[in-house]
Design a protein around this motif. Structure first.
Motif, PDB file in Angstrom:
ATOM      1  N   ARG A  41      -0.609   7.163   7.472  1.00 52.60           N
ATOM      2  CA  ARG A  41      -1.884   7.838   7.196  1.00 52.60           C
ATOM      3  C   ARG A  41      -2.311   7.465   5.787  1.00 52.60           C
ATOM      4  NH1 ARG A  41      -1.486  12.595   4.213  1.00 52.60           N
ATOM      5  NH2 ARG A  41       0.621  13.378   3.977  1.00 52.60           N
ATOM      6  N   VAL A  42      -3.612   7.480   5.577  1.00 56.95           N
ATOM      7  CA  VAL A  42      -4.151   7.145   4.265  1.00 56.95           C
ATOM      8  C   VAL A  42      -3.959   8.362   3.366  1.00 56.95           C
ATOM      9  CG1 VAL A  42      -6.205   6.428   2.989  1.00 56.95           C
ATOM     10  CG2 VAL A  42      -5.833   5.580   5.314  1.00 56.95           C
ATOM     11  N   SER A  43      -3.427   8.136   2.184  1.00 56.06           N
ATOM     12  CA  SER A  43      -3.197   9.222   1.225  1.00 56.06           C
ATOM     13  C   SER A  43      -4.501   9.596   0.539  1.00 56.06           C
ATOM     14  CB  SER A  43      -2.184   8.778   0.172  1.00 56.06           C
ATOM     15  OG  SER A  43      -2.765   7.774  -0.652  1.00 56.06           O
ATOM     16  N   ALA A  44      -4.469  10.681  -0.213  1.00 60.57           N
ATOM     17  CA  ALA A  44      -5.644  11.092  -0.988  1.00 60.57           C
ATOM     18  C   ALA A  44      -6.022   9.989  -1.978  1.00 60.57           C
ATOM     19  CB  ALA A  44      -5.360  12.401  -1.716  1.00 60.57           C
ATOM     20  N   LYS A  45      -5.032   9.351  -2.569  1.00 63.05           N
ATOM     21  CA  LYS A  45      -5.293   8.245  -3.498  1.00 63.05           C
ATOM     22  C   LYS A  45      -6.005   7.098  -2.767  1.00 63.05           C
ATOM     23  CE  LYS A  45      -2.865   5.127  -6.679  1.00 63.05           C
ATOM     24  NZ  LYS A  45      -1.548   4.768  -7.232  1.00 63.05           N
ATOM     25  N   GLY A  46      -5.556   6.800  -1.553  1.00 57.96           N
ATOM     26  CA  GLY A  46      -6.184   5.747  -0.753  1.00 57.96           C
ATOM     27  C   GLY A  46      -7.614   6.102  -0.373  1.00 57.96           C
ATOM     28  N   VAL A  47      -7.834   7.351   0.009  1.00 64.10           N
ATOM     29  CA  VAL A  47      -9.184   7.804   0.360  1.00 64.10           C
ATOM     30  C   VAL A  47     -10.105   7.696  -0.849  1.00 64.10           C
ATOM     31  CG1 VAL A  47     -10.565   9.828   1.010  1.00 64.10           C
ATOM     32  CG2 VAL A  47      -8.446   9.307   2.250  1.00 64.10           C
ATOM     33  N   ASN A  48      -9.616   8.118  -2.009  1.00 63.60           N
ATOM     34  CA  ASN A  48     -10.440   8.037  -3.218  1.00 63.60           C
ATOM     35  C   ASN A  48     -10.804   6.594  -3.557  1.00 63.60           C
ATOM     36  OD1 ASN A  48     -10.544  10.809  -3.599  1.00 63.60           O
ATOM     37  ND2 ASN A  48      -8.718  10.838  -4.874  1.00 63.60           N
ATOM     38  N   TRP A  49      -9.853   5.666  -3.384  1.00 67.03           N
ATOM     39  CA  TRP A  49     -10.136   4.255  -3.651  1.00 67.03           C
ATOM     40  C   TRP A  49     -11.162   3.725  -2.654  1.00 67.03           C
ATOM     41  CZ3 TRP A  49      -9.289  -0.445  -1.082  1.00 67.03           C
ATOM     42  CH2 TRP A  49      -9.502  -1.587  -1.863  1.00 67.03           C
ATOM     43  N   MET A  50     -11.009   4.107  -1.381  1.00 64.03           N
ATOM     44  CA  MET A  50     -11.973   3.674  -0.366  1.00 64.03           C
ATOM     45  C   MET A  50     -13.374   4.192  -0.699  1.00 64.03           C
ATOM     46  SD  MET A  50      -9.699   4.318   3.060  1.00 64.03           S
ATOM     47  CE  MET A  50     -11.015   3.945   4.204  1.00 64.03           C
ATOM     48  N   LEU A  51     -13.471   5.439  -1.100  1.00 67.43           N
ATOM     49  CA  LEU A  51     -14.772   6.016  -1.445  1.00 67.43           C
ATOM     50  C   LEU A  51     -15.387   5.305  -2.645  1.00 67.43           C
ATOM     51  CD1 LEU A  51     -14.029   9.803  -0.882  1.00 67.43           C
ATOM     52  CD2 LEU A  51     -15.419   8.283   0.570  1.00 67.43           C
ATOM     53  N   LYS A  52     -14.565   4.943  -3.624  1.00 66.14           N
ATOM     54  CA  LYS A  52     -15.045   4.189  -4.789  1.00 66.14           C
ATOM     55  C   LYS A  52     -15.619   2.842  -4.339  1.00 66.14           C
ATOM     56  CE  LYS A  52     -13.541   2.110  -9.101  1.00 66.14           C
ATOM     57  NZ  LYS A  52     -12.748   0.920  -9.238  1.00 66.14           N
ATOM     58  N   LEU A  62       0.829  -1.211   0.000  1.00 59.82           N
ATOM     59  CA  LEU A  62       0.000   0.000   0.000  1.00 59.82           C
ATOM     60  C   LEU A  62       0.862   1.259   0.000  1.00 59.82           C
ATOM     61  CD1 LEU A  62      -2.785  -1.202   2.444  1.00 59.82           C
ATOM     62  CD2 LEU A  62      -3.129  -0.573   0.040  1.00 59.82           C
ATOM     63  N   VAL A  63       1.996   1.218   0.675  1.00 57.11           N
ATOM     64  CA  VAL A  63       2.927   2.351   0.652  1.00 57.11           C
ATOM     65  C   VAL A  63       3.519   2.497  -0.746  1.00 57.11           C
ATOM     66  CG1 VAL A  63       5.161   3.198   1.512  1.00 57.11           C
ATOM     67  CG2 VAL A  63       3.443   2.327   3.124  1.00 57.11           C
ATOM     68  N   THR A  64       3.931   1.384  -1.347  1.00 58.80           N
ATOM     69  CA  THR A  64       4.493   1.406  -2.705  1.00 58.80           C
ATOM     70  C   THR A  64       3.483   1.962  -3.706  1.00 58.80           C
ATOM     71  OG1 THR A  64       5.947  -0.458  -2.219  1.00 58.80           O
ATOM     72  CG2 THR A  64       5.483  -0.029  -4.543  1.00 58.80           C
ATOM     73  N   GLU A  65       2.220   1.594  -3.522  1.00 60.19           N
ATOM     74  CA  GLU A  65       1.157   2.057  -4.425  1.00 60.19           C
ATOM     75  C   GLU A  65       0.657   3.451  -4.075  1.00 60.19           C
ATOM     76  OE1 GLU A  65      -1.835  -0.966  -4.115  1.00 60.19           O
ATOM     77  OE2 GLU A  65      -0.486  -2.513  -4.863  1.00 60.19           O
ATOM     78  N   GLU A  66       1.253   4.061  -3.055  1.00 59.59           N
ATOM     79  CA  GLU A  66       0.911   5.415  -2.604  1.00 59.59           C
ATOM     80  C   GLU A  66      -0.520   5.523  -2.087  1.00 59.59           C
ATOM     81  OE1 GLU A  66       2.005   7.882  -5.933  1.00 59.59           O
ATOM     82  OE2 GLU A  66       4.128   7.767  -5.409  1.00 59.59           O
ATOM     83  N   MET A  67      -1.029   4.436  -1.519  1.00 56.99           N
ATOM     84  CA  MET A  67      -2.360   4.447  -0.885  1.00 56.99           C
ATOM     85  C   MET A  67      -2.229   4.815   0.592  1.00 56.99           C
ATOM     86  SD  MET A  67      -4.629   3.237  -3.205  1.00 56.99           S
ATOM     87  CE  MET A  67      -5.729   1.887  -2.933  1.00 56.99           C
ATOM     88  N   ILE A  68      -1.067   4.498   1.170  1.00 58.33           N
ATOM     89  CA  ILE A  68      -0.733   4.845   2.546  1.00 58.33           C
ATOM     90  C   ILE A  68       0.588   5.603   2.505  1.00 58.33           C
ATOM     91  CG2 ILE A  68       0.105   3.919   4.752  1.00 58.33           C
ATOM     92  CD1 ILE A  68      -1.826   1.642   4.516  1.00 58.33           C
ATOM     93  N   ILE A  69       0.694   6.585   3.369  1.00 55.37           N
ATOM     94  CA  ILE A  69       1.942   7.331   3.510  1.00 55.37           C
ATOM     95  C   ILE A  69       2.544   6.963   4.858  1.00 55.37           C
ATOM     96  CG2 ILE A  69       2.958   9.634   3.733  1.00 55.37           C
ATOM     97  CD1 ILE A  69       0.557  10.601   1.965  1.00 55.37           C
ATOM     98  N   SER A  70       3.790   6.525   4.831  1.00 53.44           N
ATOM     99  CA  SER A  70       4.510   6.221   6.057  1.00 53.44           C
ATOM    100  C   SER A  70       5.165   7.503   6.541  1.00 53.44           C
ATOM    101  CB  SER A  70       5.568   5.151   5.796  1.00 53.44           C
ATOM    102  OG  SER A  70       6.317   4.904   6.970  1.00 53.44           O
ATOM    103  N   THR A  71       4.828   7.906   7.767  1.00 55.58           N
ATOM    104  CA  THR A  71       5.366   9.148   8.305  1.00 55.58           C
ATOM    105  C   THR A  71       6.378   8.885   9.415  1.00 55.58           C
ATOM    106  OG1 THR A  71       3.470   9.333   9.806  1.00 55.58           O
ATOM    107  CG2 THR A  71       3.313  10.479   7.696  1.00 55.58           C
ATOM    108  N   GLY A  72       6.899   7.679   9.453  1.00 56.38           N
ATOM    109  CA  GLY A  72       7.871   7.298  10.466  1.00 56.38           C
ATOM    110  C   GLY A  72       7.630   5.855  10.877  1.00 56.38           C
ATOM    111  N   ARG A  73       8.397   5.379  11.798  1.00 54.34           N
ATOM    112  CA  ARG A  73       8.259   3.997  12.255  1.00 54.34           C
ATOM    113  C   ARG A  73       6.880   3.792  12.886  1.00 54.34           C
ATOM    114  NH1 ARG A  73      11.284  -0.342  12.726  1.00 54.34           N
ATOM    115  NH2 ARG A  73      11.036  -1.738  14.502  1.00 54.34           N
ATOM    116  N   SER A  74       6.135   2.859  12.348  1.00 54.55           N
ATOM    117  CA  SER A  74       4.784   2.534  12.832  1.00 54.55           C
ATOM    118  C   SER A  74       3.862   3.750  12.836  1.00 54.55           C
ATOM    119  CB  SER A  74       4.824   1.910  14.227  1.00 54.55           C
ATOM    120  OG  SER A  74       5.506   0.681  14.198  1.00 54.55           O
ATOM    121  N   SER A  75       4.032   4.600  11.867  1.00 57.12           N
ATOM    122  CA  SER A  75       3.189   5.781  11.759  1.00 57.12           C
ATOM    123  C   SER A  75       2.735   5.922  10.306  1.00 57.12           C
ATOM    124  CB  SER A  75       3.979   7.027  12.183  1.00 57.12           C
ATOM    125  OG  SER A  75       3.148   8.158  12.174  1.00 57.12           O
TER     126      SER A  75
END
Length: 94
Positions: free
Chosen positions: A65-76, A50-63
């Motif tokens: 957040r869902v990216s805009a791309k991830g949110v759009n996919w979830m909404l779809k 999911l990080v590779t596909e830019e659906m999740i953004i890793s903001t540090g170790r075990s941190s």
């Protein structure tokens, strides 16, 4: 048919994104695994993809957040599910 009902991979991806979105950035993969009743190793692999596909953004170790791309996919996926729920409701009430 609804993608996340046909494909276990898509369903698990959706559930992981929901867990990350609902729990905030400091969610542990172990907690996601327990919630979804899958192994921590499986969660780790899904999160990596999911990080590779830019659906999740890793903001540090075990941190995360869902990216805009991830949110759009979830909404779809939610729109597809809502359409399917309407179809099922009509089928069982007629």
């Amino acid at each position: 048919m609804v993608e996340i009902l046909q494909n276990k991979n898509s369903a698990t991806r959706f559930q992981i994104l929901v867990e990350v979105a609902a729990s905030g950035p400091a969610i542990q993969q172990k907690r996601i695994a327990a919630s979804l009743e899958i192994t921590p190793q499986a969660v780790s692999e899904y999160v990596r993809r999911l990080v590779t596909e830019e659906m999740i953004i890793s903001t540090g170790r075990s941190s995360y957040r869902v990216s805009a791309k991830g949110v759009n996919w979830m909404l779809k996926m939610l729109r597809e599910l809502q359409g399917y729920v309407s179809l099922v409701q009509q089928a069982v009430t007629n």
